[in-house]
Design an enzyme around this catalytic site. Structure first.
Site, PDB file in Angstrom:
ATOM      1  CG  HIS A   1      43.660 -42.477  49.959  1.00 36.52           C
ATOM      2  ND1 HIS A   1      42.641 -41.569  49.745  1.00 36.52           N
ATOM      3  CD2 HIS A   1      44.102 -42.832  48.728  1.00 36.52           C
ATOM      4  CE1 HIS A   1      42.463 -41.402  48.439  1.00 36.52           C
ATOM      5  NE2 HIS A   1      43.347 -42.161  47.801  1.00 36.52           N
TER       6      HIS A   1
ATOM      7  CG  ASN B   1      39.213 -40.157  49.942  1.00 38.25           C
ATOM      8  OD1 ASN B   1      40.304 -39.904  50.431  1.00 38.25           O
ATOM      9  ND2 ASN B   1      38.970 -41.265  49.255  1.00 38.25           N
TER      10      ASN B   1
ATOM     11  CG  ASP C   1      42.006 -39.747  44.588  1.00 36.44           C
ATOM     12  OD1 ASP C   1      42.060 -40.008  43.383  1.00 36.44           O
ATOM     13  OD2 ASP C   1      42.259 -40.567  45.484  1.00 36.44           O
TER      14      ASP C   1
ATOM     15  CG  HIS D   1      44.718 -42.655  40.113  1.00 36.36           C
ATOM     16  ND1 HIS D   1      43.792 -42.170  39.220  1.00 36.36           N
ATOM     17  CD2 HIS D   1      44.142 -42.565  41.333  1.00 36.36           C
ATOM     18  CE1 HIS D   1      42.708 -41.788  39.873  1.00 36.36           C
ATOM     19  NE2 HIS D   1      42.894 -42.015  41.151  1.00 36.36           N
TER      20      HIS D   1
ATOM     21  CG  ASN E   1      38.675 -45.777  40.982  1.00 38.99           C
ATOM     22  OD1 ASN E   1      39.172 -45.348  39.956  1.00 38.99           O
ATOM     23  ND2 ASN E   1      37.573 -45.262  41.494  1.00 38.99           N
TER      24      ASN E   1
ATOM     25  CG  ASP F   1      45.461 -44.333  44.750  1.00 36.17           C
ATOM     26  OD1 ASP F   1      44.958 -43.799  45.775  1.00 36.17           O
ATOM     27  OD2 ASP F   1      44.753 -44.819  43.847  1.00 36.17           O
TER      28      ASP F   1
END
EC number: 3.5.2.3
Length: 428
Positions: free
Chosen positions: A58, A90, A150, A230, A276, A303
């Site tokens: 991310h 995202n 995601d 994940h 998460n 992640d």
């Protein structure tokens, strides 16, 4: 471009060899190499790997530059030994159009610390109701091949089926965040003994496992590819193992933190451990390690989820979910998989470079360390041990679960197409 001679490195953990880089290409691999005028890097007792590839990062830009930017995120990637990262969709606005994915792609090219391959959203606005512009994103300058909502699950079976059918046309893959939303309403941590004792809303393993079971069957039905983000439970491992034995085209990833940390840490109520999917039990951790070792789980993906201080330094219920991971991933894998004897360094190269590059179709990455290949490389001092100090991170955020923890290994050098992005542990 100047030449570089890496002298005496253990290539993939094997016998010491010299590697000559010339013009962005590995020119020669052997012993006793010399080249007048080449910059020499003494690499005795260090391990040389192909540059790492992260299929799940991310970078937050556009929209949340207070957490991370493409520049700071790729600097963090280079510090961790990565030469390519896949940026999740995202963002704000969501990367659901050709315009947004091209923006992220060009920012990666501009900054140059590693290659950035955008991941496109599966649905418009990550809302799960209408397919995004999958074809347009694939045909764009970014050449998107991986699509994911995601952060949210594509929980509508019809939408998921349509996405799998669509990407099949151009060899793409849907990467699913497996979380049945109705089963995780109000969930704060793994559902089990610890959640019961703490009185926190439980996140049951079946919420992940039921989606994975559905999606591997959908992938089989339409003859398409699905990737599981994940993966975190022993039950999920068994479903993926069954699907692969059946010939279903499924791949799966595990994060470093799910290989090391357990839900017992939540007893501290420190929101740095809120993530998460949530940290699971010791039984799950051991199952994940075994599955990564035997190939049921294909890759390690970070992640990397940066958050600003104020989103983590608060009460547990209000805290954001996620951990940074690019700069510590290889150390965690060394501790959990290499130092335990579960993987060799060649196995690490397969799971953190070759296979993620293959899944994401990252050209020029994950290649063998041999003559004629692109010089995307990382050099690791595997004998090093030191405490994690987030103050020294290149990432804009500091939400690491490893602060003060001693971890093995340190990336000393990273090369992107022969250009050093990290030298002696410092970014160039």
């Amino acid at each position: 471009m100047s030449k570089t001679l890496i002298r005496g490195a253990k290539v993939l953990g094997g016998e010491p060899q010299d590697v000559l880089i010339d013009g962005g290409i590995i020119a020669e691999v052997g012993t006793g190499l010399s080249d007048e005028g080449a910059e020499v890097v003494e690499a005795a007792d260090k391990v040389l790997l192909p540059g790492l590839v992260d299929l799940h990062t991310h970078l937050r830009e556009p929209g949340r530059e207070d957490s991370e930017t493409v520049l700071t995120g790729t600097r963090a990637a280079a510090s961790g030994g990565y030469t390519a990262v896949f940026a999740m969709a995202n963002t704000f606005p969501v990367a659901d159009t050709a315009g947004v994915v091209e923006q992220v792609y060009r920012l990666g090219q501009e900054h140059g610390y590693c290659d950035v391959q955008p991941i496109g959203a599966v649905t418009v606005g990550l809302e799960g109701r209408k397919l995004a512009e999958l074809g347009a994103m694939h045909e764009s300058a970014a050449g998107v091949t991986v699509f994911s909502d995601d952060g949210k699950c594509v929980d509508d079976a019809v939408i998921m089926r349509r996405a799998l059918e669509y990407v099949k046309a151009f060899g793409g893959v849907v990467a699913q965040h497996a979380q049945e939303p109705r089963l995780t309403e109000g969930a704060q941590m793994n559902e089990g003994v610890v959640s019961a004792e703490l009185g926190l809303g439980g996140w049951p393993a079946v919420a992940e496992e039921s989606i994975i079971a559905r999606d591997v069957l959908l992938a089989e039905h339409v003859g398409s590819r699905v990737h599981i983000c994940h993966l975190s439970t022993a039950g999920s491992v068994e479903i993926v193992r069954w699907a692969k034995s059946r010939g279903i085209d499924v791949t799966a990833e595990v994060t470093p933190h799910h290989l090391l940390l357990t839900d017992e840490l939540v007893r501290t109520y420190n929101p740095v451990y809120k993530v998460n999917p949530p940290l699971r039990t010791e039984r799950d951790v051991l199952a994940l390690r075994e599955a990564l070792a035997d190939g049921t789980i294909d890759i390690v993906a970070t992640d990397h989820a940066p958050h600003p201080h104020e989103d983590k330094d608060c009460e547990w219920a209000a805290a954001a979910m996620g951990m940074v991971g690019l700069e510590t991933a290889l150390s965690v894998v060394q501790e959990t998989m290499v130092d335990t004897g579960l993987l060799t360094w060649a196995g690490v190269a397969e799971r953190m470079s070759a296979k993620p590059a293959e899944i994401g179709q990252a050209k020029g990455h994950g290649r063998p360390v041999s003559a004629g290949e692109p010089a995307n490389l990382t050099l690791v001092d595997t004998a090093y041990r030191g405490s994690v100090d987030p103050a020294g991170f290149a990432s804009r955020s500091r939400n690491t679960p490893y602060e003060g923890r001693e971890l093995p290994g340190r990336v000393t050098h990273t090369w992107l197409r022969g250009k050093a992005t990290l030298v002696d542990g410092k970014l160039t």
